[in-house]
Design an enzyme around this catalytic site. Structure first.
Site, PDB file in Angstrom:
ATOM      1  N   GLU A 108       0.850  -1.193   0.000  1.00 46.76           N
ATOM      2  CA  GLU A 108       0.000   0.000   0.000  1.00 46.76           C
ATOM      3  C   GLU A 108       0.885   1.242   0.000  1.00 46.76           C
ATOM      4  O   GLU A 108       0.450   2.335   0.310  1.00 46.76           O
ATOM      5  CB  GLU A 108      -0.945   0.008   1.204  1.00 46.76           C
ATOM      6  CG  GLU A 108      -0.274  -0.044   2.565  1.00 46.76           C
ATOM      7  CD  GLU A 108      -1.278   0.007   3.711  1.00 46.76           C
ATOM      8  OE1 GLU A 108      -1.621   1.119   4.133  1.00 46.76           O
ATOM      9  OE2 GLU A 108      -1.710  -1.065   4.176  1.00 46.76           O
ATOM     10  N   CYS A 154      -3.481  -4.197   4.577  1.00 50.42           N
ATOM     11  CA  CYS A 154      -2.568  -5.169   5.195  1.00 50.42           C
ATOM     12  C   CYS A 154      -2.820  -6.604   4.734  1.00 50.42           C
ATOM     13  O   CYS A 154      -2.087  -7.514   5.112  1.00 50.42           O
ATOM     14  CB  CYS A 154      -2.655  -5.081   6.708  1.00 50.42           C
ATOM     15  SG  CYS A 154      -2.292  -3.438   7.325  1.00 50.42           S
ATOM     16  N   HIS A 196      -1.814 -11.184  11.649  1.00 51.23           N
ATOM     17  CA  HIS A 196      -1.520  -9.810  11.255  1.00 51.23           C
ATOM     18  C   HIS A 196      -1.468  -9.014  12.556  1.00 51.23           C
ATOM     19  O   HIS A 196      -2.409  -9.065  13.345  1.00 51.23           O
ATOM     20  CB  HIS A 196      -2.597  -9.245  10.327  1.00 51.23           C
ATOM     21  CG  HIS A 196      -2.450  -7.764  10.154  1.00 51.23           C
ATOM     22  ND1 HIS A 196      -1.271  -7.211   9.722  1.00 51.23           N
ATOM     23  CD2 HIS A 196      -3.289  -6.733  10.429  1.00 51.23           C
ATOM     24  CE1 HIS A 196      -1.395  -5.896   9.710  1.00 51.23           C
ATOM     25  NE2 HIS A 196      -2.595  -5.578  10.132  1.00 51.23           N
TER      26      HIS A 196
END
Lengths: 82, 419
Positions: free
Chosen positions: B82, B114, B250
């Site tokens: 990103e 993400c 994550h």
């Protein structure tokens, strides 16, 4: 279940997550954040309340409440539409 | 069925880091709240570092270890990010060039906050499984750096954003995906994915991040639950507590996964607090260790957590690792794979812990200098030559050849190997 009963469930779970609130006299305009609940604590309180209410809604639908009274209001409305 | 997974894997966590405990004191943050973040250090990208230098530095040792014939079988390079600096040109083209790969190769880039690293990984896995080019390999490079200029708080953008500073890091993970899954063998078809439209965190302007921290946290938790429920539908008898030796998450910040794990353990197996705490220490902490030292490296984070679990876990017997990825906006996925002792040995050869230890620790003065912006390469920079005298000790921190950005000439980025 009434909105007042939902309010009582939220405060009960708030005390479980933050034991220091045991003797706190909860008011509708109390905000969980101001009472010392961080974002993880707040998510726990909301999840526990949803479980107690057997309310299966996405957590993100509970966003937007500025205080405990408003949170009880949101959950009350959601519980009515089931 | 063709076996598939990660043949080789490496990370790059930058040349400089910051002790976030010192940062929190410097910023006068509420220290009790700060401790809940459960973060120790974060990687800080220097002006002459960008997502390309991170990605290429991560991938180079993997590619260099291949024979010329093996290297020529890399037929796809996906950059997952990103943090790209061009809306059209894919960063995979730069990576392909600096890694000296075969031209008969698909080059493209993937985005979903993400989730991008796992999205890229799953696309690579499916390419191998399709057997449209038997024996081919795919190189997935998840690479992201933080932007430090938060947009002004607005109605929906919360005050908590100052807490993003200690956890916003930078990093890259390179994965060579093939029919020889020495490091991580994918459980084929064992994927629970779950996504919907939500405006939680985003990058709405070239050098800015914005977000609603509460909404993002709740969306993460919703996805953590629902992606596993979908996984369980597809994997008969899957048990959150028993099926996975380790869990990789994550990790926007450590406290987040602590909350997510607690929620999952309570909901899926009705675990009690003491049991949850022990389980967190045993199954989650190995995967958290590196993430606590790098900060949130966005698209790379889930796979960073996987490298941490593999390096720091016990694989005397093969273990299944369950991985959860969440990307704002949002999409999420729970998937799994098997790691053996041999896989751990192969990954440990990359000496990831040493890489983290070798980073130059920035002083608060150096860090603040960096933030003032005069040194930052803004989005859309047309021409610039980077100052090699800025924190020069970081340039030799790794004691080996490292790629840095030298200059931008008419928007084209030119790099140099420095040792």
């Amino acid at each position: 279940m009434t909105k007042e009963e939902i309010f009582a469930i939220i405060t009960r779970h708030a005390c479980e997550v933050i034991p220091e609130l045991e003797d706190h006299n909860f008011q509708e305009n109390d905000s969980l954040k101001d009472l010392g609940a961080n974002s993880i604590d707040r998510s726990e309180i909301v999840m526990m309340t949803l479980e107690s209410l057997s309310l299966k809604i996405p957590l993100i639908e509970t966003v937007g409440a500025g205080n405990i009274g408003e949170l009880a209001g949101i959950l009350y409305e959601k519980s009515q539409s089931f | 069925m063709t076996p598939v997974g990660i043949e080789a894997m490496n990370v790059f966590a930058g040349s400089a880091c910051l002790d976030v405990n010192k940062l929190a004191e410097h910023r006068k943050l509420d220290m009790s709240r700060f401790e809940n973040l459960m973060m120790k250090e974060k990687t800080v990208a220097l002006p002459y570092e960008d997502p390309i230098t991170f990605g290429v530095n991560a991938a180079k040792p993997i590619v260099d270890a291949l024979s010329p014939e093996e290297k020529d079988r890399i037929e796809m390079v996906i950059t997952s990010t990103e943090s790209a600096f061009d809306f059209g040109k894919s960063m995979s083209t730069y990576c392909h060039h600096h890694l000296g790969l075969n031209r008969n190769c698909r080059l493209f880039e993937l985005k979903n906050a993400c989730y991008s690293g796992v999205a890229g990984f799953q696309m690579a896995v499916n390419f191998i499984l399709s057997q449209t080019s038997p024996g081919a390999k795919a190189l997935v490079i998840a690479t992201d750096i933080s932007r430090f200029i938060a947009v002004d708080a607005g109605e929906a953008l919360t005050q908590d954003w100052s807490f993003a500073e200690p956890s916003g890091g930078a990093g890259a993970v390179a994965m060579l995906v093939s029919e020889m899954p020495y490091v991580f063998q994918v459980d084929v078809g064992a994927n629970g994915y779950y996504g919907y439209e939500v405006m939680d965190t985003c990058r709405p302007a070239p050098d800015a991040e914005a977000g609603d921290a509460d909404l993002s946290l709740l969306s993460y938790l919703d996805c953590c639950e629902n992606s596993f429920l979908e996984y369980k539908k597809r994997v008969k008898d899957a048990d959150y507590a028993k099926s996975f030796g380790y869990l990789a998450f994550h990790t926007p910040f450590g406290g987040m996964i602590k909350g997510a794990h607690r929620n999952q353990m309570r909901k899926t197996v009705k675990a009690k607090p003491k049991e949850i705490e022990e389980d967190f220490e045993r199954r989650v902490t190995p995967g958290l260790t590196y993430c606590q030292r790098v900060g949130n490296s966005m698209g790379a984070t889930t796979m960073f957590s996987l490298t941490s679990a593999i390096d720091n876990g016990n694989f005397e017997t093969p273990q299944r690792i369950g991985c959860f990825s969440y990307g704002s906006g949002c999409c999420s996925e729970f998937f799994s794979g098997i790691v053996t002792k041999e896989g751990q040995q192969r990954l440990r050869a990359q000496k990831i812990k040493d890489q983290l230890d070798n980073r130059h620790e920035l002083s608060m003065e150096e860090y603040d200098d960096l933030l003032k912006g005069s040194n930052a390469v803004k989005f859309g920079t047309r021409n610039v030559t980077l100052d090699t005298n800025f924190i020069p000790q970081a340039r030799s921190a790794h004691g080996k050849e490292t790629l840095f950005l030298r200059e931008i000439k008419e928007y084209h980025r030119e790099y140099e190997w420095v040792s």
